[in-house]
Design an enzyme around this catalytic site. Structure first.
Site, PDB file in Angstrom:
ATOM      1  N   GLY A  48       3.063   5.122   6.846  1.00 27.43           N
ATOM      2  CA  GLY A  48       2.209   5.174   5.669  1.00 27.43           C
ATOM      3  C   GLY A  48       1.985   3.825   5.012  1.00 27.43           C
ATOM      4  CB  SER A  49       1.644   2.954   1.431  1.00 23.89           C
ATOM      5  OG  SER A  49       0.638   3.895   1.150  1.00 23.89           O
ATOM      6  CB  THR A  50       6.002   0.928   4.522  1.00 19.94           C
ATOM      7  OG1 THR A  50       5.852   1.739   5.690  1.00 19.94           O
ATOM      8  CG2 THR A  50       6.740   1.709   3.447  1.00 19.94           C
TER       9      THR A  50
END
Length: 595
Positions: free
Chosen positions: A310-312
């Site tokens: 995801g956003s990582t």
């Protein structure tokens, strides 16, 4: 009768014949005895040794597994194993008729069995059945790996054919804290899981041999000497620091309990050496007592389990954009009207952020901005960045079951595939792979091999991200912690750079909108990074499920203790608003504003 006739009478002739035959027989016997005892004495010796001399194996001590400071994680302790020779026991009988029968037809000596069963603390009927099954064998185990006093109590029963041998039992001082990393051995001291399995041959050592003489009851009456000395196995020194391992395990277990999560994992890396300083998982198990062990507890989830990050991954999409030369820290991205449509598929932000710079892209975690950036670049740009960081490739620990991850490569990319890849969907990583990527970013773009073994010499690596770009991205990630969703990752006295991630889990019918993976990945101290850490919590069932609420606090508590333990000095004195960015790799020395 004259004299000659008396001297050669038949009776005297017979006497001479008897004497002659006796002499010949004596000479033959003497000659045979001389031949066997002088000329061919080895034959008799070998025959005697076959009946009275035995060769026994001397078990070798298995090598220890140690942490980087010499703390034992796996050691072997000597124990005694009581064995029996069923043939010797069946040789006992006061009944000549019973003795005359073949062993398979003889009656079992009841009194001996009863006495032995009492000494062992087991049922006589059960022990009798075991002897019945093994009556034609010359060896069977009675009790394995027991304390000396217990073995002596059994031998005091004085049962024919019962003796003891020395064995080693594996013990794990850290218990469940390192169980999935270290693994365990079986009762025969063979590696079954983890490093015990991966490095079984090196740890095993080589057994020795010694000879002894025994009496008819099987008791050792004289040791003849050691023929081959045993060789202890090699010791293995890991990069794990048990102080950090305990700290990370405690906090991870606490958050899993608090949030009623299904599982979790966390990894701490030394960004300069690639050493794994801590690797913990939940749920875990006690390798010293595996009576209630569940198969799922064996998994070293940090290395084996996959999830969408995801956003990582957004910081690396920004990194790829800056490396392409099309973007810099002053670039502005238009996110209006707050969503993107690809046919029936829509990418949305929490709200319409309008025109924002790259730092704000990361602070607000804008899917729309990240997608627009990715779509403006050559189609393989993001993929190449992820691949160079190690996504989609095994880290190379040599750990059993280590995953390669998943980084799809399409001959022709659809715009939606490029967009979703840029914000961390459509690929899969392990906790260790994600930590490796942040390690590269923290190490000024220099990638070194990740290892589980202590490094005495700095490893050689490669520059995969320009140092100035890596430092700029790390600086942007500080704002995520001071202003964005990562506020709960803050550590007093230190600048923290990191990124949160909250990912919908994939179910049977697609993404499950009530199941999440909570993530936080970060580095400290941000102005001169030394440590990188990733915390992954799978399926938290409490009210909180965002990465900034679930995983970021774990990062903060663990890293605060790690920085203190390793004596890493603060880079942000309390109360000051200015943060000095150190000059590294000929980077410009500058002052930046931050909270």
């Amino acid at each position: 009768m004259n004299t000659n006739e008396r001297s050669f009478s038949p009776s005297r002739w017979r006497l001479y014949l008897v004497y002659s035959i006796a002499f010949i027989l004596f000479a033959v016997a003497a000659g045979r005895l001389f031949y066997l005892t002088v000329l061919d004495k080895e034959f008799l010796q070998n025959q005697g040794e076959m009946r009275a001399v035995r060769t026994e194996s001397i078990p070798a001590t298995r090598g220890m597994i140690l942490d980087r400071n010499g703390e034992p994680l796996a050691v072997s302790t000597p124990t005694w194993t009581v064995i029996a020779n069923p043939r010797d026991l069946w040789g006992l009988s006061e009944d000549p008729v019973n003795l005359a029968k073949p062993i398979g037809e003889r009656k079992i000596p009841e009194q001996e069995i009863a006495r032995l069963a009492e000494a062992m603390g087991v049922g006589s009927a059960l022990l009798k059945e075991r002897f019945e099954i093994n009556r034609n064998k010359g060896f069977m185990y009675l009790k394995r790996q027991i304390p000396p006093h217990e073995a002596e109590a059994i031998l005091d029963a004085d049962v024919v054919g019962v003796s003891k041998i020395k064995e080693y039992k594996r013990f794990y001082p850290a218990g469940e804290v390192t169980s999935q990393v270290v693994g365990f051995t079986n009762i025969d001291d063979k590696g079954q899981e983890g490093l015990e399995l991966a490095y079984d041959q090196a740890l095993q050592g080589k057994p020795g041999k010694f000879s002894y003489m025994k009496d008819l009851k099987g008791n050792i009456i004289r040791t003849l000497g050691q023929e081959v000395p045993e060789q202890a196995g090699e010791n293995i020194e890991l990069s794990i620091d048990m102080r950090l391992q305990y700290l990370a395990y405690r906090e991870l277990k606490a958050v899993v309990t608090e949030q009623r999560a299904s599982s979790a994992s966390a990894v701490i890396l030394d960004v300069r050496t690639g050493e794994i300083l801590a690797m913990v998982n939940q749920p875990s198990f006690n390798p010293n007592d595996r009576s209630d062990l569940e198969p799922e507890e064996l998994r070293n989830r940090a290395v084996i389990d996959l999830f969408e990050p995801g956003s990582t991954m957004k910081p690396f999409s920004v990194t790829a954009a800056m490396r392409s030369g099309q973007y810099n820290t002053e670039s502005i991205i238009d996110t209006n009207p707050g969503y993107l449509r690809f046919g029936r598929y829509t990418i949305r932000d929490f709200r319409n952020y309008g025109e924002i710079d790259l730092e704000t892209v990361l602070v607000k975690s804008s899917n729309v901005a990240t997608s627009r950036i990715a779509l403006s670049l050559p189609q393989d740009t993001i993929w190449n960045m992820f691949y160079e960081l190690g996504i989609g490739s095994p880290v190379g620990l040599g750990f059993p079951g280590e995953t390669t991850g998943k980084l799809p490569m399409h001959p022709k990319w659809h715009p939606s595939e490029i967009a979703t890849l840029s914000y961390g969907y459509g690929l899969a990583v392990s906790t260790l792979q994600l930590a490796q990527a942040y390690m590269v970013l923290a190490n000024h773009g220099y990638k070194v091999p990740v290892t589980l073994f202590k490094q005495d010499i700095p490893p050689q690596g490669e520059q995969v991200i320009p140092a100035d770009i890596a430092r700029d991205v790390v600086h942007m990630l500080q704002a995520v912690v001071t202003e964005g969703s990562g506020k709960k990752a803050q550590i007093p006295g230190y600048n923290v750079a990191g990124k949160t991630g909250t990912v919908h889990k994939v179910g049977e019918g697609g993404y499950a909108y009530d199941q999440y993976i909570s993530l936080f990945a970060g580095v400290v101290p941000a102005t001169n990074p030394r440590l990188a850490m990733v915390v992954m919590v799978n399926d938290p069932k409490g009210r909180k499920y965002y990465g900034g609420e679930v995983s970021a606090p774990v990062f903060s508590r663990v890293m605060e203790g790690a920085l203190t333990t390793l004596n890493i000095p603060p880079d942000r004195p309390e109360g000051l608003r200015e943060v000095r960015l150190e000059e590294t790799n000929k980077a410009p020395y500058r002052i930046v504003q931050g909270n």
